[in-house]
Motif scaffolding. Structure first.
Motif, mmCIF file in Angstrom:
data_model
loop_
_atom_site.group_PDB
_atom_site.id
_atom_site.type_symbol
_atom_site.label_atom_id
_atom_site.label_comp_id
_atom_site.label_asym_id
_atom_site.label_seq_id
_atom_site.Cartn_x
_atom_site.Cartn_y
_atom_site.Cartn_z
ATOM 1 N N LEU A 314 0.826 -1.210 0.000
ATOM 2 C CA LEU A 314 0.000 0.000 0.000
ATOM 3 C C LEU A 314 0.861 1.260 0.000
ATOM 4 N N LEU A 315 1.978 1.212 0.707
ATOM 5 C CA LEU A 315 2.906 2.348 0.750
ATOM 6 C C LEU A 315 3.438 2.650 -0.650
ATOM 7 N N GLY A 316 3.808 1.620 -1.381
ATOM 8 C CA GLY A 316 4.330 1.813 -2.736
ATOM 9 C C GLY A 316 3.295 2.418 -3.670
ATOM 10 N N VAL A 317 2.058 1.951 -3.582
ATOM 11 C CA VAL A 317 0.986 2.482 -4.436
ATOM 12 C C VAL A 317 0.769 3.966 -4.169
ATOM 13 N N LEU A 318 0.725 4.345 -2.891
ATOM 14 C CA LEU A 318 0.493 5.749 -2.542
ATOM 15 C C LEU A 318 1.638 6.637 -3.014
ATOM 16 N N ALA A 319 2.857 6.158 -2.886
ATOM 17 C CA ALA A 319 4.016 6.944 -3.306
ATOM 18 C C ALA A 319 3.996 7.219 -4.811
#
Length: 417
Positions: A314-319
């Motif tokens: 999820l962190l990667g998608v948001l970034a």
């Protein structure tokens, strides 16, 4: 119940809590195209500054009673005594909230003067004292709401939690549209909208838990809860500092525009905070409920692995999508906030992980170790803020925030062993 069944229940509850918190964040994002065209970044900065003061006062108004209530609710084996734990914690929370709200209302001018301490001189175009007086009402109602939400969580009724959140969102959006968009009440309208929403949602919460509140009070139970909760208060202050210190440094060294961009980036990254908070809401009661089982440590380790895999994705998608989202939702003046989102999102990941790492501290009742870990984190944050914020502004504040959360993770891991 097997670990897979436990994990399924945990995932289901997390999804409902996530939907509850997510709806509020989504509503904020959907309102952004409207509000960012009414408010300048400096307006968002002043709203953020008032919220800093209120969030600090809430710590001392609540005294972390809900933490003690959670622990002793599950530690109590007699089901007949559990309602007494709930009632005692809730009554004390409401009394403390009323006291702090009254104090804030009476001393709003003094608090406003503290917020005016800035290298560039006082803020003259905003009535900070008036905003604080309105917020004193919201403070009381918000803590009452928190008390009812805590009871709902302990009773493992996530759908009731969702109902409360839906009422809060509807009231908030309606009040903002009427006061800010239609009546053009400006920043003052935002604070009145918060008070109206808190009134509606706290009333709904009281209605949903009316059968669980026996209004029986136990001094001995309160003493136990305070002994459990109070040692964590210094750590909570430090934890608050991790989130809010960047805003205070920006308010002192830079202008309100920087503070507004910082707040917008923090708001967008809160999409991940919603997910981690939802997980925590489901995890806390679950972690306490299995603490007496022989395989509890192994279960906690499996949960940590599950958390790391899901939330790193999820962190990667948001970034990746931070800038396109801001370009769609906000005017060009706000697009500079996108570069900070990845640091706030990474910090949100670590903050959620810290909640699992601290499980060993909770079940051993050595809650003072929480404060020691957060003091280490606080010192790291202070050092980074002094070095980075005067030179790099909002970006320096975002980097400092991330550094503080990583330091906290390291300390929690050491103490939790």
């Amino acid at each position: 119940m097997s670990f897979l069944q436990d994990l399924g229940r945990l995932a289901k509850d997390s999804a409902i809590y996530g939907l509850s918190s997510g709806l509020s964040r989504i509503a904020s994002l959907l309102m952004a195209p409207i509000l960012t065209r009414i408010f300048a970044p400096s307006d968002y900065g002043i709203i953020s500054l008032i919220q800093v003061a209120i969030s600090f006062l809430i710590i001392f108004a609540s005294m972390n009673i809900m933490s003690g209530m959670t622990y002793y609710y599950f530690k109590e084996d007699d089901d007949r005594k559990r309602p007494v734990v709930l009632a005692t914690g809730f009554i004390v929370t409401v009394i403390l909230a009323a006291l702090m709200g009254a104090l804030l209302f009476m001393f709003s001018d003094n608090v406003a003067q503290i917020l005016q301490i800035r290298a560039k001189g006082p803020i003259e175009e905003y009535d900070l004292a008036a905003y604080l007086r309105i917020s004193s009402i919201t403070l009381f109602l918000s803590l009452t709401l928190t008390g009812t939400q805590s009871i709902v969580r302990l009773l493992r009724r996530p759908t009731d939690y969702l109902k409360i959140q839906i009422i809060d969102i509807i009231a908030q959006i309606s009040a903002v549209l009427i006061l800010v968009v239609w009546m053009r009440a400006g920043v003052t309208g935002i604070f009145w909208a918060g008070a109206i929403a808190a009134f509606c949602s706290s009333s709904a919460g009281l209605y949903l838990v009316r059968n669980e509140l026996s209004f029986s009070f136990s001094r001995s139970t309160l003493s136990l809860m305070m002994l459990y909760a109070l040692p964590q208060v210094p750590g909570i202050v430090v934890n608050w500092s991790q989130t809010q210190l960047g805003r205070l440094f920006l308010n002192y060294y830079h202008d309100l525009t920087d503070l507004g961009l910082y707040s917008i980036a923090f708001t967008l990254s809160s999409v991940l905070v919603v997910a981690t908070t939802a997980f925590r809401m489901a995890y806390d009661p679950y972690a306490m409920s299995i603490m007496k089982k022989t395989d509890a440590k192994k279960t906690y380790a499996h949960v940590y692995t599950f958390y790391s895999v899901v939330f790193c994705f999820l962190l990667g998608v948001l970034a990746v999508f931070a800038k396109p989202i801001l370009m769609v939702l906000t005017p060009p003046d706000y697009h500079g906030a996108s570069s900070m989102v990845v640091f706030f999102a990474a910090a949100a990941f670590y903050m959620g992980a810290n909640n699992i790492l601290a499980t060993g501290i909770w079940i051993s009742e050595k809650t003072s170790n929480t404060s020691y870990a957060q003091i280490f984190s606080f010192l790291t944050l202070i050092g980074l803020s002094i070095i980075l914020i005067p030179r790099y502004g909002a970006m320096g504040a975002a980097l400092s925030y991330l550094g503080g959360t990583v330091a906290q993770s390291i300390a929690y891991y050491v103490f939790a062993q």
